[in-house]
Design a protein around this motif. Structure first.
Motif, PDB file in Angstrom:
ATOM      1  N   ALA A  73       0.486  -1.117  -0.361  1.00 23.03           N
ATOM      2  CA  ALA A  73       0.008  -0.210  -0.138  1.00 23.03           C
ATOM      3  C   ALA A  73       0.969   1.245   0.331  1.00 23.03           C
ATOM      4  CB  ALA A  73      -0.961   0.223   0.998  1.00 23.03           C
ATOM      5  N   ALA A  74       2.138   1.336   1.210  1.00 28.42           N
ATOM      6  CA  ALA A  74       2.305   2.403   0.991  1.00 28.42           C
ATOM      7  C   ALA A  74       3.518   2.948  -0.600  1.00 28.42           C
ATOM      8  CB  ALA A  74       3.970   2.126   2.298  1.00 28.42           C
ATOM      9  N   GLU A  75       4.409   1.714  -1.430  1.00 27.02           N
ATOM     10  CA  GLU A  75       4.667   1.544  -2.197  1.00 27.02           C
ATOM     11  C   GLU A  75       4.413   2.085  -3.387  1.00 27.02           C
ATOM     12  OE1 GLU A  75       9.054  -0.750  -1.529  1.00 27.02           O
ATOM     13  OE2 GLU A  75       7.306  -1.863  -1.974  1.00 27.02           O
ATOM     14  N   SER A  76       2.583   1.256  -3.426  1.00 22.91           N
ATOM     15  CA  SER A  76       1.892   2.132  -4.576  1.00 22.91           C
ATOM     16  C   SER A  76       1.622   3.622  -4.896  1.00 22.91           C
ATOM     17  CB  SER A  76       0.445   1.530  -4.255  1.00 22.91           C
ATOM     18  OG  SER A  76      -0.213   1.732  -3.425  1.00 22.91           O
ATOM     19  N   VAL A  77       1.802   4.323  -3.535  1.00 29.87           N
ATOM     20  CA  VAL A  77       2.113   5.962  -3.738  1.00 29.87           C
ATOM     21  C   VAL A  77       2.696   7.148  -3.826  1.00 29.87           C
ATOM     22  CG1 VAL A  77      -1.231   5.798  -2.775  1.00 29.87           C
ATOM     23  CG2 VAL A  77       1.086   5.811  -1.717  1.00 29.87           C
ATOM     24  N   ALA A  78       3.633   6.199  -4.185  1.00 31.96           N
ATOM     25  CA  ALA A  78       5.492   6.592  -3.614  1.00 31.96           C
ATOM     26  C   ALA A  78       5.619   7.073  -4.912  1.00 31.96           C
ATOM     27  CB  ALA A  78       6.360   5.248  -3.873  1.00 31.96           C
ATOM     28  N   GLY A  79       4.813   7.336  -6.002  1.00 35.19           N
ATOM     29  CA  GLY A  79       4.468   8.300  -7.226  1.00 35.19           C
ATOM     30  C   GLY A  79       3.887   9.291  -7.290  1.00 35.19           C
ATOM     31  N   ARG A  80       2.866   9.413  -5.926  1.00 34.63           N
ATOM     32  CA  ARG A  80       2.483   9.749  -5.417  1.00 34.63           C
ATOM     33  C   ARG A  80       3.468  11.958  -4.938  1.00 34.63           C
ATOM     34  NH1 ARG A  80      -3.459   8.157  -7.080  1.00 34.63           N
ATOM     35  NH2 ARG A  80      -4.106  10.315  -7.138  1.00 34.63           N
ATOM     36  N   PRO A  81       3.975  12.270  -4.894  1.00 34.41           N
ATOM     37  CA  PRO A  81       3.994  12.704  -3.685  1.00 34.41           C
ATOM     38  C   PRO A  81       3.581  14.603  -4.029  1.00 34.41           C
ATOM     39  CG  PRO A  81       5.634  13.439  -5.498  1.00 34.41           C
ATOM     40  CD  PRO A  81       4.634  11.804  -6.111  1.00 34.41           C
TER      41      PRO A  81
END
Length: 299
Positions: A134-142
């Motif tokens: 879950a955490a890594e899935s939004v790493a590209g949405r900073p």
């Protein structure tokens, strides 16, 4: 008035907002332990940083040796004078890297103390894998999420219980940055948001006001402003219908903004995570480790 934030030009939420909130809350005790644990205070003290300053330094350290202005903005609801007493002086005693290492070591010790044999369980490994996904899935949405982006860029630890702790930290900051956006859109200052939260009856005023560093005079002035806006009323402040509607909208907006982080798990994955994490969170709560009377500070 509904708490929904759906309007025609918005795409539907990727997950049920109630499920998003339950999934986040299910593991929040595991993350929140770090703000209360004596292990954390001891490790900050060993660096020459007092416990209150340790809170600000440890949570901000992922952003580097930042000053009080950036931290006041990112943390949102603390008295700027309180933040300025902690930073940048903490960086005279220890580097951000050293503070981050101390925080992770404290999380390791505190979780080991509280969870015991569950540290090495199959359930811990599965929960850690789900949380990390879950955490890594939004790493590209900073975008617009400074605290999240800083924590998402940290290297991952190896032990499953620390992966779980760090993933929940990342997810918490993802949600928190979205919550700040919702509060700003609602036209609230950090102090006004605290007063409304306390007035809702969900948290005690004494702890919230003390830990955020606001005086009685400042609290009263914010209360008067909210009263003038029709959000609270009465000598013993209570939310008006308008105030309750605003609170519902803020929470609904926060859930919507947090939903992308859990989309990769789907409803089934979220339900499984909640199932796995329930006994661990219960152990934290039953240990008395989240005692606000002994806490230094908490967001």
């Amino acid at each position: 008035m509904s708490g929904s934030v759906d309007v025609p030009w918005l795409e539907p939420s990727v997950l049920d907002p109630g499920l998003v909130r339950r999934t986040w809350r299910s593991a929040e005790a595991l993350h929140g332990l770090i703000y209360f644990a004596p292990e954390a205070h001891q490790r900050y003290a060993a660096l020459g940083i007092d416990p209150r300053a340790g809170y600000f330094a440890s949570r901000a350290a992922a952003m580097g040796p930042v000053g009080p202005g950036a931290v006041t903005a990112a943390f949102f609801n603390f008295n700027p004078e309180l933040v300025a007493r902690a930073l940048p002086s903490a960086w005279e005693h220890a580097t951000p890297a050293a503070v981050l290492a101390a925080r992770l070591d404290a999380a390791d010790a505190a979780l080991t103390r509280v969870l015991g044999d569950a540290i090495g369980s199959a359930g811990m490994c599965e929960a850690a894998e789900l949380a990390r996904r879950a955490a890594e899935s939004v790493a590209g949405r900073p975008e617009g999420r400074a605290l999240f982006a800083a924590h998402a860029a940290l290297p991952w630890p190896q032990a499953p219980h620390l992966i779980l702790w760090q993933a929940q930290t990342v997810l918490r900051e993802f949600r928190g940055d979205g919550h700040v956006a919702a509060l700003l859109l609602a036209g609230l200052t950090g102090l006004e948001a605290l007063v409304l939260h306390v007035t809702s009856g969900e948290v005690p005023r004494g702890f919230v006001q003390r830990s955020r560093g606001w005086s009685d005079e400042q609290w009263a002035a914010a209360t008067d402003r909210l009263r003038e806006r029709g959000l609270i009323d009465g000598d013993e402040p209570a939310l008006t219908d308008r105030g309750r509607a605003q609170r519902e909208w803020i929470e609904a907006a926060t859930d919507r903004l947090a939903a992308p982080a859990y989309a990769v798990l789907g409803a089934g994955g979220c339900a499984r995570f909640v199932e796995l994490i329930a006994p661990m969170s219960r152990a934290v709560l039953e240990s008395g480790s989240l005692n606000v009377n002994s806490a230094v500070s908490q967001r």
